[in-house]
Write an enzyme that holds these catalytic residues in place. Structure first.
Site, PDB file in Angstrom:
ATOM      1  N   THR A  27      -4.408 -14.545 -14.776  1.00  0.00           N
ATOM      2  CA  THR A  27      -4.356 -13.141 -14.341  1.00  0.00           C
ATOM      3  C   THR A  27      -4.068 -12.572 -13.603  1.00  0.00           C
ATOM      4  O   THR A  27      -3.612 -11.295 -14.411  1.00  0.00           O
ATOM      5  CB  THR A  27      -6.106 -12.473 -13.541  1.00  0.00           C
ATOM      6  OG1 THR A  27      -5.016 -13.687 -12.497  1.00  0.00           O
ATOM      7  CG2 THR A  27      -7.201 -13.240 -13.900  1.00  0.00           C
TER       8      THR A  27
ATOM      9  N   PHE B 196     -11.709  -7.480  -9.264  1.00  0.00           N
ATOM     10  CA  PHE B 196     -11.361  -8.895  -8.767  1.00  0.00           C
ATOM     11  C   PHE B 196     -13.188  -9.408  -8.696  1.00  0.00           C
ATOM     12  O   PHE B 196     -13.283  -9.852  -7.806  1.00  0.00           O
ATOM     13  CB  PHE B 196     -10.725  -9.299  -6.886  1.00  0.00           C
ATOM     14  CG  PHE B 196      -8.804  -8.767  -7.453  1.00  0.00           C
ATOM     15  CD1 PHE B 196      -8.473  -9.593  -7.558  1.00  0.00           C
ATOM     16  CD2 PHE B 196      -8.713  -7.179  -7.457  1.00  0.00           C
ATOM     17  CE1 PHE B 196      -7.265  -9.701  -8.116  1.00  0.00           C
ATOM     18  CE2 PHE B 196      -7.813  -7.016  -7.549  1.00  0.00           C
ATOM     19  CZ  PHE B 196      -6.473  -8.112  -7.319  1.00  0.00           C
TER      20      PHE B 196
ATOM     21  N   CYS C 262     -12.976 -12.712  -5.995  1.00  0.00           N
ATOM     22  CA  CYS C 262     -12.115 -13.840  -6.034  1.00  0.00           C
ATOM     23  C   CYS C 262     -11.255 -13.591  -5.104  1.00  0.00           C
ATOM     24  O   CYS C 262     -10.940 -12.585  -4.236  1.00  0.00           O
ATOM     25  CB  CYS C 262     -11.060 -12.515  -6.466  1.00  0.00           C
ATOM     26  SG  CYS C 262      -8.724 -13.515  -6.990  1.00  0.00           S
TER      27      CYS C 262
END
Ligand code: MNH
Length: 459
Positions: A264, A390, A397
């Site tokens: 990512t 996120f 995350c």
């Protein structure tokens, strides 16, 4: 859930549903195209299997309410359990190992931990600039950013060197990982012959998973006992109960962190460079900030967060192309979404983030790349749930600060050092695995001649 009244593409057919035009290589981009026409909530149906997508900020605000909804482990994520088991990303929130691992690993993502990772991140960024200094032609940006982020998570997380910059081809772990991710994702394709054609064989998949687990076992074996992620997992118990992670879970976490910890971030850096090199005036602004704040010095830990504009460029790149392009939400009680759509407990929907991030009610002129959207005053005017690269809630995350420190540092160093020659014929093409990356995007980096640039400017 009850999908009556939720729009779908015209021309839905019996048996195959909306199959026509669906490309197994680009499920996300197909969904975007469809969603841009159908609005904030819509369904896609393939062979009797109907999925609800929600891309409108108002509805997503409801879905992000942790009292009524939680993370749904389904579709792509469920399939990944074959690779990452009950690792943090793929665990169900109700599995005891989720909270146990979350609490044990949280300290590895504190501000203090970032300070420890900084020298490692700097070392790897220097390997990138050495490679670019030596390049005598265009570089494949996404490939080199993947080298950078894989090397960073390998060293900072596990004390392991993949040797990415010394290799012409990706490390075997990466090749196996990419194939295993594609295999997992394509298990959702309902036509067996299509699935086999795109995904490869179960034997290949077993071999790929073995390549990954063997490497992780080797890394665990060779651990050198520094203060990294691996070390925490192997030596620390839960802060309250002292309970430890079991060896199988540690292996699952290691695979999870290597995968989640680099794909990512690499894509985010690549998209940011894509947009900056397409908008020279914005690149100039970002570089002026680097020059003003860092000069030609090597950045110290505290210098990284000072690059506010560079950070906004990354934020804006992740708005247009959030490299983890969605998440799923599951009702934890019977609810009526948007006052209209009944959901029973356990019903779930997918949130495709590129749609949320283009909702015109929150994002005027949504296709325009404009980092100033993230100036504090502008951001304050937007609904809080309009930007979620996120993820959301307790399952958001865990690596956010890690990713942002690494990405701002690397982008800052690259802007500090290079001018770029672009390929004017390149049109953005996005490859989808679990994440998004630009494909075939190259730049020709040239070390800047600061002395020449400053002639006339400094008197
Ligand atoms: Mn990360 C979860 C995006 C970098 C480790 N990450 C998520 C989710 C999103 C996400 C979205 C939530 C998914 C879901 O709800 O199903 N992550 C990103 C992006 C970047 C990123 C856009 C970089 C840019 N992530 C990182 C890094 C690490 C990491 C770096 C590790 C070092 N992420 C994770 C883990 C989870 C996660 C682990 C699962 C957390 C949990 O569920 O407890």
């Amino acid at each position: 859930m009850d999908t009556t009244g939720i729009p779908h593409r015209p021309g839905r057919l019996p048996v195959i549903g909306d199959l026509i035009g669906a490309n197994p290589r680009t499920p996300l981009q197909d969904t975007l195209r469809i969603g841009e026409r159908l609005g904030p909530i819509f369904t896609r149906k393939i062979f009797g299997f109907e999925i609800v997508f929600v891309g409108g900020v108002d509805l997503v605000t409801e879905l992000n309410d942790e009292k009524k909804f939680g993370k749904h482990v389904g579709m792509g994520v469920e399939n990944l359990r074959a690779v990452a088991g009950d690792g943090l990303f793929t665990a169900h929130t109700h599995e005891p190992n989720w909270r146990l691992a979350h609490d044990i690993l949280q300290p590895a993502f504190s501000a203090e931990a970032m300070r420890r990772y900084h020298p490692v991140m700097l070392e790897v960024a220097h390997e990138l600039t050495s490679a670019w200094d030596a390049a005598d032609g265009p570089v494949d940006v996404a490939a080199d950013m993947t080298r950078l982020t894989l090397e960073t998570i390998g060293r900072a997380g596990f004390g392991y060197r993949f040797g990415s910059f010394e290799r012409a081809e990706p490390h075997p772990f990466v090749t196996a990982m990419i194939r295993a991710l594609r295999y997992a994702q394509l298990q959702n394709v309902k036509l067996p012959f299509v699935r086999r054609a795109f995904a490869g064989t179960p034997e290949q998949n077993r071999a790929d998973i073995a390549t990954m687990t063997d490497l992780v076992d080797e890394v665990i074996e060779a651990r050198e006992g520094s203060e990294n992620l691996l070390d925490l997992m192997l030596t620390e118990g839960h802060p309250a109960t002292g309970e430890r992670l079991d060896p199988v879970n540690i292996r699952n976490q290691a695979i999870t962190f290597v995968v989640a910890g680099h794909e990512t971030t690499s894509g985010a850096l690549s998209f940011a460079l894509y947009y900056l090199t397409r908008h020279p005036e914005l690149l100039a602004k970002a570089r002026a900030e680097v020059d003003a704040v860092w000069g030609d010095r090597e950045p110290a830990f505290s210098d990284v967060a000072k690059l506010r504009y560079v950070r906004r460029c990354l934020d804006e790149a992740m708005r247009l192309w959030p490299t983890a392009p969605g998440y799923s939400r599951e009702a934890s009680e019977d609810v009526v979404l948007g006052g209209k759509y009944r959901m029973r407990k356990g019903d779930w929907v997918i949130v495709p983030l590129p749609l949320v991030h283009r909702d015109p009610s929150a994002w005027p002129d949504p296709e325009r790349f404009d980092p100033d959207r993230f100036e504090p005053a502008a951001a304050k005017k937007r609904p809080a749930q309009a930007y979620k690269p996120f993820g959301t809630g307790e399952r958001a995350c865990i690596g956010r600060q890690f990713a942002l420190h690494e990405a701002v540092l690397a982008l800052g160093m690259v802007l500090q050092r290079y001018d770029f020659e672009v390929d004017p014929a390149y049109e953005l093409k996005i490859v989808e695995s679990l994440t998004l990356k630009p494909s075939g995007f190259t730049l020709r980096p040239r070390v800047r001649d600061r002395a020449a640039e400053n002639v006339g400017a400094v008197r």
